[in-house]
Design an enzyme around this catalytic site. Sequence first.
Site, short mmCIF file in Angstrom:
data_model
loop_
_atom_site.label_atom_id
_atom_site.label_comp_id
_atom_site.label_asym_id
_atom_site.label_seq_id
_atom_site.Cartn_x
_atom_site.Cartn_y
_atom_site.Cartn_z
N HIS A 76 -7.85 41.71 83.79
CA HIS A 76 -7.38 40.36 83.45
C HIS A 76 -6.74 39.70 84.67
CE1 HIS A 76 -5.66 37.01 81.30
NE2 HIS A 76 -4.44 37.37 81.65
N ASP A 79 -9.39 38.51 86.94
CA ASP A 79 -10.02 37.32 86.37
C ASP A 79 -9.17 36.09 86.65
OD1 ASP A 79 -11.94 35.90 84.66
OD2 ASP A 79 -10.29 35.80 83.21
#
Length: 111
Positions: A76, A79
């Site tokens: 995450h 990202d």
Amino acid sequence: MKGLELMSFKIISNVGTARSMCIEAVEKARQGKFDEAEELLETASKSYLEGQKVHYDLLKREADGSDERIPLLLIHAEDQLMSAEQFDIIAKMMISSYKEMAELKAKLSLL
């Protein structure tokens, strides 16, 4: 919180701040406040670089042979890192467009 989890949160925090500043910079440019927009982009860049440094450290650890498990939180964080980079690129393009429009409007008002 320690280790990869802490490093992941450092990335998320820094690049999230950078992304928000890029969005704010575009809004300032839309309002014709180009100096403020540029200042926000500079601050965003510094925040992004802080997140990028942490990411680099993680990559270096892996290259040095670390066998740590890659948690979903780190994915995450990566990202978010890429998203912030894309926002920076788009913000710079939009601010440039707003500047050009402002210059054209100024020229048209002289006619």
